[in-house]
Design a protein around this motif. Structure first.
Motif: not given
Length: 272
Positions: A71-74, A90-99, A222-234
């Motif tokens: 969340p947030n600054t993470q 805000i919250i970055s949610i990162d997920c993995g699956a193995l099949k 983040t070093l300055d405690n400001k928000p961070s965002a994260h998006f990911e595609h395969d």
């Protein structure tokens, strides 16, 4: 060494990626003020197992949960806990699956209720930069072409591009060659070839690009405690072009969002 996938293997990877996509869609339905990240983690684990897959992160390198919840600054790699989300997070949610022996790995940063306009812009630009990078993932381009495109787009908006954390090749291992930085120089790095599969994942900070790791060995802020965002595609290279294996469509269905942003990257129709 880059592990090239056959067309059959890419289809198996598409299945794994879409299980992650569906899982993020189920999680999206439950995100609201008052819910805890541990509750969301349980939803994700149940969804993955219901699709006859294994949570890809659980136990990987010793990670204790199904989801990375930041969340947030993470930035990334946050561990689910019992702290409730609140309006404006805000919250970055990162997920993995193995099949079928192959991994899917996919992330999205969600608003919790109404968020500040400047934070909304950070999410928008970061997600746009993901597609800017994906456009460069094509036959005979190089790793630096993707990184350069993402870096320029985000820095032109005044944001910091994390250096220490990168995207990666994907396959029978969660992390394969090549590393995919979100910064770089055009024409540098390994050349892209038919059958490559990578996870492209901009991690972008509202302020400085600098980060710090916490004593739990996982949490990055983040070093300055400001928000961070994260998006990911395969993404795979199919017929010389980038082909999305994952999708945000399930998230958008849950949130009531209409978008055609993925259309240019899908040669194969997505069956929902």
């Amino acid at each position: 060494m880059i592990v090239v996938k056959t067309k059959e293997e890419i289809e198996l990877m598409r299945e794994s990626a879409l299980i992650v996509s569906k899982t993020l869609g189920e999680v999206a339905k439950a995100i609201k003020p008052g819910v805890t990240t541990l509750e969301l983690d349980k939803i994700a684990e149940t969804c993955i197992r219901d699709h006859s897959a294994i949570p890809g992160f659980l136990g990987l390198y010793g990670f204790p949960n199904t989801l990375c919840m930041s969340p947030n600054t993470q930035v990334v790699h946050g561990i689910p806990n019992s702290t409730p989300l609140v309006e404006g997070d805000i919250i970055s949610i990162d997920c993995g699956a193995l099949k079928n022996g192959f991994y899917g790995d996919h992330a999205y940063t969600f608003p919790v209720g109404n968020i500040a306009p400047e934070t909304e812009k950070l999410l928008q630009v970061t997600k746009e930069s993901l597609y800017v990078g994906i456009r460069e993932f094509k036959l005979n381009n190089r790793v630096g072409d993707v990184g350069f495109a993402i870096q320029k787009y985000c820095e032109d908006h005044g944001y910091g591009v994390v250096r220490e954390l990168v995207g990666h090749g994907l396959g029978k291992k969660m992390h394969e060659d090549p590393e995919m930085p979100n910064y770089g120089k055009r024409g540098r790095g390994k050349k892209f070839v038919e059958g490559m599969v990578v996870a492209i994942e901009p991690m972008i900070n509202m302020g400085t690009h600098r980060i710090k790791q916490h004593n739990d060995g996982w949490t990055i802020t983040t070093l300055d405690n400001k928000p961070s965002a994260h998006f990911e595609h395969d993404v795979a290279i199919v017929n010389g072009k980038p082909e999305l294996l994952s999708t945000f469509a399930y998230i958008y269905e849950a949130l009531g969002i209409t978008s055609n942003e993925e259309d240019e990257f899908r040669q194969k129709s997505l069956v929902l």
